[in-house]
Enzyme design. Structure first.
Site, mmCIF file in Angstrom:
data_model
loop_
_atom_site.group_PDB
_atom_site.id
_atom_site.type_symbol
_atom_site.label_atom_id
_atom_site.label_comp_id
_atom_site.label_asym_id
_atom_site.label_seq_id
_atom_site.Cartn_x
_atom_site.Cartn_y
_atom_site.Cartn_z
ATOM 1 C CE LYS A 63 7.865 -4.766 8.761
ATOM 2 N NZ LYS A 63 8.210 -3.593 9.584
HETATM 3 C C1 LIG Z 1 6.980 -2.316 9.409
HETATM 4 C C2 LIG Z 1 5.586 -2.090 9.043
HETATM 5 C C3 LIG Z 1 5.161 -0.933 8.366
HETATM 6 C C4 LIG Z 1 6.040 0.239 8.127
HETATM 7 O O1 LIG Z 1 7.159 -0.042 7.379
HETATM 8 P P1 LIG Z 1 8.297 1.059 7.199
HETATM 9 O O2 LIG Z 1 9.094 0.519 6.066
HETATM 10 O O3 LIG Z 1 9.067 1.094 8.480
HETATM 11 O O4 LIG Z 1 7.654 2.352 6.881
HETATM 12 C C5 LIG Z 1 3.838 -0.847 7.981
HETATM 13 N N1 LIG Z 1 2.962 -1.814 8.267
HETATM 14 C C6 LIG Z 1 3.325 -2.928 8.922
HETATM 15 C C7 LIG Z 1 2.310 -3.977 9.181
HETATM 16 C C8 LIG Z 1 4.636 -3.099 9.347
HETATM 17 O O5 LIG Z 1 4.982 -4.189 10.033
#
Ligand SMILES: *Cc1c(COP(=O)(O)O)cnc(C)c1O
Length: 380
Positions: free
Chosen positions: A184
């Site tokens: 992210k």
């Molecule tokens: C990465 C992501 C998640 C999940 O995030 P985590 O922190 O890994 O639980 C949920 N929704 C979207 C759109 C994502 O890209």
């Protein structure tokens, strides 16, 4: 695999190492001042009043559903073009997932017309996802939600630092959920944030995050309390001080890194237009200001995406797909045999995600676009 250009990369230096070491030296490892500081910094950056750090974004989405009282017998409208966690969080509560379509080739976020068509008397909430960091049509979504008495949750996993009409993404609905997974825009390894401007919801989310307990270990350590009651069926969805220390450090780099993502996205757009006019770049001139989380493109109709990905791989370029639509996974097929999501299916087949991260150079962008142009040229 040793990629010449990976899909994503983290921006860590000595600051992260020092921040983590300081926590280790302090011996206070979870639920303390560092997490409180991280939440405060996050609140300042997003302008959202209540920010609660959690284990990950998926936990945050689950807490959001529970805090809003979503459960068996309810329906929640969710985009199918998202990561599977967006839908799973609904299923954890026993509620039904109802998938909505996306706008079209230039707007891969949830379509407000599609939302409207899927509302029934059982609908309780809408989860929107700001795909690649680009804002959903929040004016339309909020209007629909108000008209039908529905809650709005924003899966803002892609959207940290993005805004619409000067208002942070994640702050438009009742609850926002952010992710700090390593790919992210900033990372704490695992980690997430659940946010709200509603005092009552904040209280509930805070309780649910930590076993439903009315006082925390930290309060007792501080001498503010010596016992506690349990008022909700809560979870242990807390973050720890080590991750929060990473979060504080990473937040400081966010604005600079998002700006670099924006520049690289523009360079991609210009070069793709010049060299491969058959490739479509969605979201050009899109509403709001994006967090530029990923670089999605749409390949020409009929091109073989697997071959394109393989050829780029041969040149050391890692690519990905965002996303295989959720409603086509085996588990969700069993639940939703009649989802009518033609635009999602047609576009998801052509979508390819190119590398994007702040440490990339303009030469990297040129190299990728050149390789892509060659690949497509020889493919057609
Ligand atoms: C990465 C992501 C998640 C999940 O995030 P985590 O922190 O890994 O639980 C949920 N929704 C979207 C759109 C994502 O890209």
């Amino acid at each position: 695999m040793n990629w010449r250009i990976p899909l994503a990369d983290v921006d860590f230096d000595g600051d992260e190492e020092e921040a983590v070491s300081a926590v280790l030296r302090s011996k206070w490892l979870t639920m303390g001042e560092v997490t409180q500081q991280f939440e405060k910094d996050f609140s300042k950056l997003t302008g959202i009043e209540h920010c609660m750090a959690v284990t990950n974004c998926t936990a945050g989405l689950h807490l959001a559903m529970v805090a809003l009282g979503v459960g068996a017998g309810d329906e929640v409208i969710v985009p199918s073009l998202s990561f599977v966690a967006t839908a799973n969080a609904v299923r954890y509560t026993g509620a039904k997932v109802v998938f909505a379509d996306i706008g079209g080739e230039t707007d891969l976020t949830i379509s407000s017309q599609s939302i409207e068509r899927r509302i029934t008397e059982r609908t309780r909430a809408i989860i929107v996802m700001h795909y690649a960091g680009y804002a959903c049509d929040m004016d339309a979504v909020i209007k629909i939600a108000r008209e039908h008495g529905l809650y709005v949750v924003e899966d803002a996993a892609h959207a940290l630092g993005g805004a619409l009409n000067g208002k942070s993404l994640g702050s438009w609905g009742d609850i926002g959920c952010f992710s700090f997974f390593p790919n992210k825009n900033m990372t704490t390894a695992e980690g997430g944030m659940v946010t709200t401007n509603d005092d009552e919801l904040a209280k509930k989310l805070g309780l649910l995050r930590s076993h439903g307990m009315t006082t925390l270990t930290w309060d007792r350590h501080q001498g503010h309390a010596w016992s506690y009651d349990v008022t909700e069926l809560g979870y242990n969805y807390r973050i720890d001080e080590i991750r929060s220390a990473l979060g504080i450090t990473q937040l400081k780099k966010l604005a600079r890194n998002n700006e670099r993502r924006r520049e690289l996205t523009e360079e991609y757009g210009r070069e793709l237009e010049e060299l491969t006019s058959s490739v479509l770049v969605p979201f050009r001139g899109h509403r709001g200001s994006s967090a530029h989380h990923i670089m999605p493109i749409l390949l020409p109709e009929g091109s073989d995406r697997a071959v394109v990905m393989d050829k780029l791989k041969e040149r050391g370029i890692q690519t990905s797909i965002h996303y295989p639509p959720i409603h086509l996974f085996s588990y969700y097929r069993r639940e939703n045999d009649s989802a009518n999501l033609k635009i999602t299916e047609a576009i998801a087949r052509r979508e390819l995600t190119l590398p994007l991260y702040p440490g990339m150079s303009s030469e990297d962008v040129s190299y990728i676009v050149n390789c892509l142009a060659e690949t497509l040229g020889s493919d057609q």
